[in-house]
Each structure stands twice: as structure tokens, then as C-alpha cells.
Design a protein around this motif. Structure first.
Motif, PDB file in Angstrom:
ATOM      1  N   PRO A   1     -22.913 -14.624 -45.935  1.00  0.00           N
ATOM      2  CA  PRO A   1     -21.792 -14.323 -45.251  1.00  0.00           C
ATOM      3  C   PRO A   1     -21.841 -14.999 -43.711  1.00  0.00           C
ATOM      4  CG  PRO A   1     -22.790 -12.461 -46.163  1.00  0.00           C
ATOM      5  CD  PRO A   1     -23.727 -13.472 -46.362  1.00  0.00           C
TER       6      PRO A   1
ATOM      7  N   GLU B   1     -20.905 -14.061 -40.785  1.00  0.00           N
ATOM      8  CA  GLU B   1     -21.104 -13.214 -39.756  1.00  0.00           C
ATOM      9  C   GLU B   1     -22.517 -13.440 -39.307  1.00  0.00           C
ATOM     10  OE1 GLU B   1     -19.587 -12.298 -42.744  1.00  0.00           O
ATOM     11  OE2 GLU B   1     -17.694 -11.713 -41.929  1.00  0.00           O
ATOM     12  N   ILE B   2     -23.202 -13.810 -40.471  1.00  0.00           N
ATOM     13  CA  ILE B   2     -24.619 -13.791 -39.827  1.00  0.00           C
ATOM     14  C   ILE B   2     -24.982 -15.044 -38.857  1.00  0.00           C
ATOM     15  CG2 ILE B   2     -26.919 -14.233 -40.758  1.00  0.00           C
ATOM     16  CD1 ILE B   2     -26.307 -13.022 -43.370  1.00  0.00           C
ATOM     17  N   ALA B   3     -24.373 -16.025 -39.140  1.00  0.00           N
ATOM     18  CA  ALA B   3     -24.459 -17.284 -38.260  1.00  0.00           C
ATOM     19  C   ALA B   3     -23.930 -16.677 -36.986  1.00  0.00           C
ATOM     20  CB  ALA B   3     -23.884 -18.668 -38.943  1.00  0.00           C
TER      21      ALA B   3
ATOM     22  N   ARG C   1     -23.659 -13.873 -35.377  1.00  0.00           N
ATOM     23  CA  ARG C   1     -24.367 -12.871 -34.779  1.00  0.00           C
ATOM     24  C   ARG C   1     -25.684 -13.774 -34.281  1.00  0.00           C
ATOM     25  NH1 ARG C   1     -25.813  -8.304 -38.696  1.00  0.00           N
ATOM     26  NH2 ARG C   1     -27.397  -7.791 -37.107  1.00  0.00           N
ATOM     27  N   LEU C   2     -26.257 -14.617 -34.836  1.00  0.00           N
ATOM     28  CA  LEU C   2     -27.398 -15.094 -34.647  1.00  0.00           C
ATOM     29  C   LEU C   2     -27.142 -15.921 -33.393  1.00  0.00           C
ATOM     30  CD1 LEU C   2     -30.228 -15.304 -35.740  1.00  0.00           C
ATOM     31  CD2 LEU C   2     -29.622 -17.259 -37.177  1.00  0.00           C
TER      32      LEU C   2
ATOM     33  N   SER D   1     -26.903 -13.839 -30.663  1.00  0.00           N
ATOM     34  CA  SER D   1     -28.374 -13.398 -30.156  1.00  0.00           C
ATOM     35  C   SER D   1     -28.977 -14.406 -29.523  1.00  0.00           C
ATOM     36  CB  SER D   1     -29.286 -12.832 -31.404  1.00  0.00           C
ATOM     37  OG  SER D   1     -28.328 -11.688 -31.907  1.00  0.00           O
ATOM     38  N   ILE D   2     -29.161 -15.777 -30.173  1.00  0.00           N
ATOM     39  CA  ILE D   2     -29.901 -16.905 -29.451  1.00  0.00           C
ATOM     40  C   ILE D   2     -29.170 -16.801 -27.848  1.00  0.00           C
ATOM     41  CG2 ILE D   2     -30.419 -19.173 -29.645  1.00  0.00           C
ATOM     42  CD1 ILE D   2     -30.465 -18.916 -32.466  1.00  0.00           C
TER      43      ILE D   2
ATOM     44  N   GLU E   1     -31.347 -14.763 -25.539  1.00  0.00           N
ATOM     45  CA  GLU E   1     -32.894 -15.211 -25.380  1.00  0.00           C
ATOM     46  C   GLU E   1     -33.070 -15.949 -24.118  1.00  0.00           C
ATOM     47  OE1 GLU E   1     -35.411 -14.632 -27.923  1.00  0.00           O
ATOM     48  OE2 GLU E   1     -33.881 -13.143 -28.220  1.00  0.00           O
ATOM     49  N   PRO E   2     -34.272 -15.382 -23.650  1.00  0.00           N
ATOM     50  CA  PRO E   2     -34.620 -16.094 -22.213  1.00  0.00           C
ATOM     51  C   PRO E   2     -34.926 -17.546 -22.471  1.00  0.00           C
ATOM     52  CG  PRO E   2     -36.492 -14.697 -23.203  1.00  0.00           C
ATOM     53  CD  PRO E   2     -35.271 -14.518 -23.866  1.00  0.00           C
ATOM     54  N   LYS E   3     -34.429 -18.232 -21.578  1.00  0.00           N
ATOM     55  CA  LYS E   3     -34.697 -19.736 -21.387  1.00  0.00           C
ATOM     56  C   LYS E   3     -36.068 -20.020 -21.118  1.00  0.00           C
ATOM     57  CE  LYS E   3     -30.179 -21.298 -21.488  1.00  0.00           C
ATOM     58  NZ  LYS E   3     -29.684 -20.288 -22.311  1.00  0.00           N
ATOM     59  N   PRO E   4     -36.421 -21.233 -21.673  1.00  0.00           N
ATOM     60  CA  PRO E   4     -38.048 -21.582 -21.299  1.00  0.00           C
ATOM     61  C   PRO E   4     -38.142 -21.745 -19.926  1.00  0.00           C
ATOM     62  CG  PRO E   4     -36.963 -22.910 -23.304  1.00  0.00           C
ATOM     63  CD  PRO E   4     -36.002 -22.025 -22.703  1.00  0.00           C
ATOM     64  N   PRO E   5     -39.209 -21.373 -19.450  1.00  0.00           N
ATOM     65  CA  PRO E   5     -39.359 -21.410 -17.850  1.00  0.00           C
ATOM     66  C   PRO E   5     -39.499 -23.107 -17.639  1.00  0.00           C
ATOM     67  CG  PRO E   5     -41.534 -20.981 -19.123  1.00  0.00           C
ATOM     68  CD  PRO E   5     -40.387 -20.568 -19.988  1.00  0.00           C
TER      69      PRO E   5
ATOM     70  N   ALA F   1     -41.217 -17.186 -24.338  1.00  0.00           N
ATOM     71  CA  ALA F   1     -40.166 -18.078 -24.304  1.00  0.00           C
ATOM     72  C   ALA F   1     -40.601 -19.632 -24.074  1.00  0.00           C
ATOM     73  CB  ALA F   1     -39.228 -17.757 -23.081  1.00  0.00           C
ATOM     74  N   GLY F   2     -41.772 -19.709 -23.308  1.00  0.00           N
ATOM     75  CA  GLY F   2     -42.406 -21.257 -23.099  1.00  0.00           C
ATOM     76  C   GLY F   2     -42.931 -21.902 -24.424  1.00  0.00           C
TER      77      GLY F   2
ATOM     78  N   ARG G   1     -41.949 -22.625 -27.229  1.00  0.00           N
ATOM     79  CA  ARG G   1     -41.208 -23.471 -28.214  1.00  0.00           C
ATOM     80  C   ARG G   1     -40.535 -24.730 -27.730  1.00  0.00           C
ATOM     81  NH1 ARG G   1     -38.130 -18.615 -27.426  1.00  0.00           N
ATOM     82  NH2 ARG G   1     -36.313 -19.042 -26.067  1.00  0.00           N
TER      83      ARG G   1
ATOM     84  N   PHE H   1     -32.149 -25.744 -34.570  1.00  0.00           N
ATOM     85  CA  PHE H   1     -32.064 -24.279 -35.135  1.00  0.00           C
ATOM     86  C   PHE H   1     -30.844 -24.240 -36.125  1.00  0.00           C
ATOM     87  CE2 PHE H   1     -30.759 -19.970 -35.580  1.00  0.00           C
ATOM     88  CZ  PHE H   1     -31.715 -19.436 -35.897  1.00  0.00           C
TER      89      PHE H   1
ATOM     90  N   TYR I   1     -31.244 -23.436 -40.115  1.00  0.00           N
ATOM     91  CA  TYR I   1     -30.406 -22.395 -40.684  1.00  0.00           C
ATOM     92  C   TYR I   1     -29.613 -22.654 -41.946  1.00  0.00           C
ATOM     93  CZ  TYR I   1     -27.214 -18.376 -41.114  1.00  0.00           C
ATOM     94  OH  TYR I   1     -26.581 -17.373 -41.708  1.00  0.00           O
TER      95      TYR I   1
ATOM     96  N   TYR J   1     -31.162 -15.285 -47.434  1.00  0.00           N
ATOM     97  CA  TYR J   1     -30.301 -14.162 -47.623  1.00  0.00           C
ATOM     98  C   TYR J   1     -30.353 -13.562 -49.046  1.00  0.00           C
ATOM     99  CZ  TYR J   1     -25.920 -11.572 -48.312  1.00  0.00           C
ATOM    100  OH  TYR J   1     -24.931 -10.689 -48.696  1.00  0.00           O
TER     101      TYR J   1
ATOM    102  N   GLU K   1     -27.908  -8.719 -44.551  1.00  0.00           N
ATOM    103  CA  GLU K   1     -27.308  -9.333 -43.455  1.00  0.00           C
ATOM    104  C   GLU K   1     -28.210  -9.247 -42.318  1.00  0.00           C
ATOM    105  OE1 GLU K   1     -23.334  -9.108 -42.334  1.00  0.00           O
ATOM    106  OE2 GLU K   1     -22.559  -9.283 -44.301  1.00  0.00           O
TER     107      GLU K   1
ATOM    108  N   HIS L   1     -30.195 -12.122 -40.191  1.00  0.00           N
ATOM    109  CA  HIS L   1     -30.260 -12.319 -38.769  1.00  0.00           C
ATOM    110  C   HIS L   1     -31.515 -12.355 -38.129  1.00  0.00           C
ATOM    111  CE1 HIS L   1     -29.653 -10.662 -34.994  1.00  0.00           C
ATOM    112  NE2 HIS L   1     -28.893 -11.497 -34.487  1.00  0.00           N
TER     113      HIS L   1
ATOM    114  N   LEU M   1     -34.021 -14.895 -36.238  1.00  0.00           N
ATOM    115  CA  LEU M   1     -34.027 -14.697 -34.647  1.00  0.00           C
ATOM    116  C   LEU M   1     -35.670 -14.805 -34.561  1.00  0.00           C
ATOM    117  CD1 LEU M   1     -32.658 -14.254 -32.133  1.00  0.00           C
ATOM    118  CD2 LEU M   1     -32.580 -11.800 -32.389  1.00  0.00           C
TER     119      LEU M   1
ATOM    120  N   PHE N   1     -36.912 -18.112 -34.284  1.00  0.00           N
ATOM    121  CA  PHE N   1     -36.425 -18.721 -33.282  1.00  0.00           C
ATOM    122  C   PHE N   1     -37.608 -18.435 -32.197  1.00  0.00           C
ATOM    123  CE2 PHE N   1     -34.327 -18.892 -29.265  1.00  0.00           C
ATOM    124  CZ  PHE N   1     -33.850 -20.195 -29.007  1.00  0.00           C
TER     125      PHE N   1
END
Lengths: 76, 186
Positions: free
Chosen positions: A49, A51-53, A55-56, A59-60, A63-67, B8-9, B11, B19, B23, B31, B45, B49, B53, B56
Motif C-alpha cells: 500500500p 499509504e505506508i510510504a 506515513r513513513l 514520521s521521519i 524525527e529529531p535531527k542529528p545534533p 539521533a546522533g 546515524r 532510506f 524502502y 510487508y 501496514e 511502517h 521507522l 531509521f
């Protein structure tokens, strides 16, 4: 003027033949010699589907950015 | 959503383009594995996901001493097993008496014949649901041509020889459980 009954019958027969042949093609038999072959076929037919990509990706984004390293902070 | 401790650091070589490629390359097999292990498209699904994640977030911990594909499989299997445990689903068939499959008459060399490929997925799912979870997992993993027995052993924490033995029984179990009405075994 009435249509010729024999021509109508012929046309109906042709249409029926087409429908039957289409029906036969839908019922084409598949044969798998192994379990793995059958599962592999099923997997290849299974669509992921979209929709997964989506949503992903969303979500990404959250996500917090690398410091930043100290030298980047210092020198910009 | 899984909430694991992440750094977070950790990666340094990871970006969204890389990514995306990962994927694209592996989403179908992950899947499909989730779909057939969980037996529910919506849950599959969610699982897919969450698996990507998690990948990642944890890519910095991937040491590269195994193929990234087996690493992804390991994450996916753990995730699906956690979901199954949480839902207490399929416990009855998971505890099925394996000797039942051993004594069920069948011919392992008989082909599986079906008339409607569109129903194939349902029939495979119905059959897999009747098998112990380990058999189900092994059949799904070995159906992926890119995984060797050694890699499957790595993913499931078993030796390649153990995989061979269990696969033999898993195939017999599947053949015995495959719906008779749709199988013409000659």
C-alpha cells in the motif's frame, strides 16, 4: 424492416462464444510444484500500500535531527 | 508506535534519500512477511511502517557484519512476534501437536493446483494460520529466494541444519493443511 432472424442467431452465437472463451481464460489453472513457489507467486502479486510510504515519510520528518558537532556550532 | 531509546546522533551515514532506496528495495518482502504472519492487512501496514521507522532510528547500531536485509527481517520478525504476543492471537494453533502433521497422509511431490489466482492469498493465509508459528515463519522466509539457509538460521537463531529439518516438516504440514477442495493432488 425486420432484421433477419438467422443473422441475429448467428450474432448471439458469436457473442456467447466470446463470453465462454473469456470465462475459460479466467479459469486458467495454475500449478505450483512446491509450497515456496506458490508463496513466492503470491508475494509477487501482493502490492505494498502506498499509504505506508506516505506515513513513513511524515514520521521521519518528525524525527529529531542529528545534533550539530561542536565545530559546526562554533564555525557555523 | 514503538518507542525505543534512540540516539539521533548515531546515524552518521543516513539520509532520507538512502532510506528511500532501502524502502524501495525491501518494503515488499517486509510487508508480505508481516501480512502473512499477522493475517491482517491493516496490521501489516502498521507493522511495515514501524519496522522501517525503527530501522531509521537504529541504523547507527547496524554493524554491517550481516546483510542489511537480514537485519531488517530480524526487526520485522521481532516486531510481528511482539504484536502477536500482545494480541494473544493464534495461540491455539501455535501449540498444535506437531505429530499430527507427521502422521497426516499426503504426497509431498503432488502439485498444488488452483483455479483462481485471486483467491490464492486467502488460501495461503488460511493454511498458514493452521500451522505452528515457527513453520509459518520458516516457509515465508525460505520462499524469499534471496535468503540462504544460513541467513534464515541467523535471523531465527538456529543452525542451517536445523532449518532444513524443520522446513521438511513445515512443507509436509502445509501440504496437509492446504484446503482439499482447491487442491487436486494426483
Amino acid at each position: 424492416m425486420k432484421p433477419d432472424p438467422s443473422k441475429l442467431r448467428q450474432k448471439q452465437h458469436e457473442e456467447l462464444s466470446v463470453e465462454l472463451s473469456q470465462g475459460n481464460s479466467l479459469k486458467k489453472e495454475c500449478e505450483f510444484t512446491t509450497v515456496e513457489e506458490m508463496i513466492r507467486f503470491d508475494a509477487a502479486q501482493t502490492e505494498v500500500p502506498v499509504e505506508i510510504a506516505e506515513r513513513l515519510s511524515a514520521s521521519i520528518q518528525t524525527e529529531p535531527k542529528p545534533p550539530r558537532t561542536w565545530w559546526r556550532r562554533f564555525f557555523g | 508506535m514503538d518507542s525505543e531509546n534512540t540516539s539521533a546522533g548515531a546515524r552518521p551515514h543516513w539520509d532520507s534519500d538512502a532510506f528511500g532506496g532501502l524502502y524501495e528495495q525491501h518494503s515488499r518482502c517486509i510487508y508480505y512477511l508481516a501480512l502473512r504472519l499477522l493475517g491482517n492487512p491493516t496490521q501489516a501496514e502498521d507493522a511495515t511502517h514501524d519496522v522501517f521507522l525503527k530501522a531509521f532510528r537504529k541504523i547507527g547500531q547496524f554493524r554491517g557484519d550481516s546483510d542489511i536485509r537480514t537485519w531488517l527481517y530480524r526487526i520485522a520478525i521481532n516486531h510481528c512476534q511482539n504484536m502477536l504476543t500482545a494480541w494473544h492471537r493464534r495461540n491455539i494453533v501455535s501449540n498444535a501437536d506437531e505429530s499430527l502433521w507427521e502422521t497426516t497422509p499426503h504426497r509431498s511431490d503432488s502439485p498444488f493446483r488452483i483455479l483462481e489466482t485471486k483467491e490464492l492469498g486467502e488460501r495461503i493465509q488460511t493454511t498458514l494460520d493452521k500451522l505452528p508459528e515457527e513453520y509459518r515463519l520458516l516457509l515465508l522466509l525460505v520462499a524469499n529466494e534471496k535468503l540462504t539457509y544460513e541467513e534464515i538460521g541467523e535471523v531465527t537463531h538456529q543452525t542451517a541444519d536445523a532449518i532444513r529439518g524443520k522446513l521438511h516438516r513445515a512443507r509436509k504440514a502445509f501440504a496437509a493443511a492446504f484446503p482439499k477442495s482447491t487442491t487436486t493432488q494426483s
